[in-house]
Scaffold this motif. Structure first.
Motif, short mmCIF file in Angstrom:
data_model
loop_
_atom_site.label_atom_id
_atom_site.label_comp_id
_atom_site.label_asym_id
_atom_site.label_seq_id
_atom_site.Cartn_x
_atom_site.Cartn_y
_atom_site.Cartn_z
N ASN A 1 0.81 -1.21 0.00
CA ASN A 1 0.00 0.00 0.00
C ASN A 1 0.85 1.27 0.00
O ASN A 1 0.39 2.31 -0.46
CB ASN A 1 -0.97 -0.01 1.18
N ARG B 1 -2.42 -8.60 6.24
CA ARG B 1 -3.66 -7.95 5.80
C ARG B 1 -3.56 -6.45 6.09
O ARG B 1 -3.04 -6.04 7.12
CB ARG B 1 -4.86 -8.55 6.52
N PHE B 2 -4.02 -5.63 5.16
CA PHE B 2 -4.03 -4.17 5.22
C PHE B 2 -2.65 -3.55 4.96
O PHE B 2 -2.53 -2.33 4.92
CB PHE B 2 -4.63 -3.63 6.52
N PRO C 1 -2.80 -4.47 -0.88
CA PRO C 1 -4.20 -4.44 -1.32
C PRO C 1 -4.86 -5.80 -1.11
O PRO C 1 -4.20 -6.84 -1.15
CB PRO C 1 -4.10 -4.10 -2.82
N ASP C 2 -6.16 -5.79 -0.90
CA ASP C 2 -6.89 -7.04 -0.64
C ASP C 2 -6.66 -8.09 -1.71
O ASP C 2 -6.46 -9.27 -1.42
CB ASP C 2 -8.40 -6.77 -0.52
N SER C 3 -6.66 -7.65 -2.99
CA SER C 3 -6.48 -8.60 -4.09
C SER C 3 -5.09 -9.24 -4.05
O SER C 3 -4.91 -10.42 -4.35
CB SER C 3 -6.70 -7.92 -5.44
N TYR D 1 -3.27 -9.54 -1.22
CA TYR D 1 -3.30 -10.40 -0.04
C TYR D 1 -3.87 -11.77 -0.40
O TYR D 1 -3.29 -12.82 -0.06
CB TYR D 1 -4.14 -9.73 1.05
N GLU D 2 -5.00 -11.77 -1.09
CA GLU D 2 -5.64 -13.04 -1.47
C GLU D 2 -4.73 -13.85 -2.39
O GLU D 2 -4.64 -15.08 -2.27
CB GLU D 2 -6.99 -12.76 -2.13
#
Length: 197
Positions: free
Chosen positions: A16, A178-179, A182-184, A186-187
């Motif tokens: 991020n 996490r955080f 980006p969420d995508s 992270y996944e």
């Protein structure tokens, strides 16, 4: 004329803080686009990236997805070998002659800018370098020779104490990332078990 900022790096992984720097460059310097360029082999870092070229490129694409001003270019990964910024900028100018390019760097890179490969030529090719402070790395231009110092513009951005190294270390220790990414991304990291112990 289009004005684009190049954000190069290993992006192992993109996080991020990278995205905040890119957004800040758009906002403060009025750029039209940010071009993310994952490096094959960065000249000033030792060791190979932990994630494969394909995975790093996938993560950058996921991070940039949906932002109308972010583009991802695989020019350095296609070329392979050591990724010198001057060669990348020259190739991009050949492809996009009507684009004015700047190069975005963190405070940790400003200090070693004078050591970059063919930096005088690179500086001539750019509108300017855009420098942002990072925790522990203020945007200090005093050590740069005058002609190079004049090509660096600095700006403040909200400080985020995030680095790719810290993300990899937390993941290897089994701690949450996490955080931080980006969420995508992270996944993707979790699904592909990247950076785990």
């Amino acid at each position: 004329m289009l004005r684009a900022g190049i954000m190069g790096g290993t992006f192992d992984p993109i996080h991020n803080g990278h995205l905040l720097a890119a957004e800040t460059a758009l906002d403060v310097f009025g750029l039209d686009e940010i071009w993310f360029v994952p490096a094959a082999t960065p000249p000033l870092k030792s060791g190979a990236p932990d994630a494969s070229d394909r995975m790093r490129l996938d993560m950058v694409r996921l991070a940039a997805e949906g932002h109308p001003n972010f583009r991802v270019l695989d020019i350095e990964l296609e070329r392979g070998g050591v990724s010198y910024s001057v060669d990348t900028v020259a190739a991009l100018q050949e492809r996009c002659p009507d684009t004015l390019l700047s190069y975005i760097i963190g405070g940790d890179r400003i200090g070693d800018l004078a050591q970059w490969h063919r930096v005088a030529e690179l500086a001539e090719r750019l509108e300017y370098f855009i420098g942002f402070s990072r925790p522990g790395y203020p945007a200090d231009l005093s050590a740069l020779p005058s002609p190079l110092r004049d090509k660096v513009k600095t700006a403040d951005m909200p400080q985020m104490e995030i680095s790719s190294t810290a993300v990899r270390l937390r993941r290897a220790e089994g701690r949450s990332i996490r955080f931080l990414v980006p969420d995508s991304v992270y996944e993707y990291i979790m699904r592909n078990d990247i950076y785990g112990s």
